[in-house]
Design an enzyme around this catalytic site. Structure first.
Site, PDB file in Angstrom:
ATOM      1  N   TYR A 181      78.116  56.361  17.508  1.00 28.50           N
ATOM      2  CA  TYR A 181      79.221  56.151  16.576  1.00 28.50           C
ATOM      3  C   TYR A 181      78.861  56.636  15.172  1.00 28.50           C
ATOM      4  O   TYR A 181      79.651  57.352  14.533  1.00 28.50           O
ATOM      5  CB  TYR A 181      79.575  54.663  16.555  1.00 28.50           C
ATOM      6  CG  TYR A 181      80.788  54.317  15.740  1.00 28.50           C
ATOM      7  CD1 TYR A 181      82.064  54.475  16.267  1.00 28.50           C
ATOM      8  CD2 TYR A 181      80.657  53.809  14.453  1.00 28.50           C
ATOM      9  CE1 TYR A 181      83.188  54.139  15.526  1.00 28.50           C
ATOM     10  CE2 TYR A 181      81.770  53.467  13.705  1.00 28.50           C
ATOM     11  CZ  TYR A 181      83.033  53.634  14.241  1.00 28.50           C
ATOM     12  OH  TYR A 181      84.133  53.293  13.498  1.00 28.50           O
ATOM     13  N   SER A 234      84.545  55.403   8.731  1.00 25.84           N
ATOM     14  CA  SER A 234      83.782  54.151   8.701  1.00 25.84           C
ATOM     15  C   SER A 234      82.702  54.249   7.640  1.00 25.84           C
ATOM     16  O   SER A 234      82.175  55.337   7.365  1.00 25.84           O
ATOM     17  CB  SER A 234      83.136  53.896  10.067  1.00 25.84           C
ATOM     18  OG  SER A 234      82.192  52.838   9.989  1.00 25.84           O
TER      19      SER A 234
END
Length: 275
Positions: free
Chosen positions: A161, A148
């Site tokens: 995350y 990501s």
């Protein structure tokens, strides 16, 4: 990176988190390009079964699914042995499984924080250790990580995350360098912007016209193309390269103002996540 695209016919592809979201589209895309066999791992049997059936019916590819929690090291090693015996040697490993808790540090449950690290980061250690040795023996294989852009530019409200993805990126950078002298075995790390899947349901982008969420189909297409061209790192969309460049020379105060203006500080305020 090579200009020619390698043929995926004959490849055995394993995708973690393969039942839904980006993983589901990755399965369909690899099958579309002729992968010999597809193996889906995940924790929800219904999703895995539906995706497996869809891939088999629409592409004719041989598709298998197995329940496996990548956070469980012993379960990964056990299922890897089962796959070698029942399906064959995995030649393309796609580490896609991920979770997000979506809360600040002080609002986060300790067990939930640990779960994110075990799935998003440590899970890659176990899957790669399970399948990479045989790739090295065969001098043929590819390890893929769906990462990501948040691994490079963190946001509030997703501390679990962001931390796990930063660790995952470091893992892939080290692995990629370590395999440079290993003929036939490569790595690809994909760093997409916010992707329109149910995992990040409710996340709000301040200027969606300028920064529209990515379609999971596009992420899957670009990932498979990167594997075929042996591209080590890709940023999606290409404008994310500007973020990397800006972070290399702008002072922290300027970066903070850019993030504040773009809505990064509040984008997780309406986060709901996967139901």
């Amino acid at each position: 990176m090579t200009n020619t695209r390698k043929d995926l016919r004959g490849e055995v592809v394993l995708i973690t988190g393969g039942g839904r979201g980006i993983g589901r589209h990755l399965g369909k895309e690899f099958a579309k390009h002729g992968a010999k066999k597809l193996i889906l791992w995940g924790r929800t049997e219904r999703c895995l079964m539906e995706t497996c059936e869809e891939i088999s019916l629409t592409t004719g590819a041989e598709c298998h699914y197995f329940l496996c929690d990548v956070a469980n090291r012993e379960e990964v090693y056990k299922q890897a042995k089962v796959i070698r015996e029942k399906v064959g040697d995995v030649t393309i490993l796609v580490n896609n499984a991920a979770v997000v808790h979506g809360k600040s540090l002080m609002a986060s449950d300790d067990d939930a924080l640990m779960k994110t690290q075990h799935i998003n980061t440590l899970g890659q250690f176990w899957t790669t250790k399970a399948f990479l040795p045989r790739m090295l023996e065969l001098c043929h294989g590819h390890v893929v990580c769906i990462n990501s852009i948040l691994s490079l530019s963190s946001i509030p409200g997703a501390i679990d995350y962001c931390t796990s993805k930063a660790s995952s990126l470091a893992f892939m950078e080290s692995l990629t360098l370590g395999l440079l002298d290993c003929p036939g075995v490569g790595c690809t790390t994909v760093l997409p912007f916010h992707t329109n899947t149910d995992m990040f349901q409710g996340m709000r982008v301040r200027f969606p016209q300028l920064f529209p969420p990515l379609n999971p189909e596009l992420v899957a297409q670009r990932t498979v193309d990167a594997v075929r061209t042996n591209t080590p790192f890709i940023y999606l969309p290409w404008t994310m390269h500007a973020l990397v460049i800006l972070k290399s020379f702008l002072p922290q105060a300027a970066l903070e103002e850019i993030q504040r203006f773009s809505g990064c500080y509040t984008c997780m305020d309406t986060f709901k996540g996967r139901t």
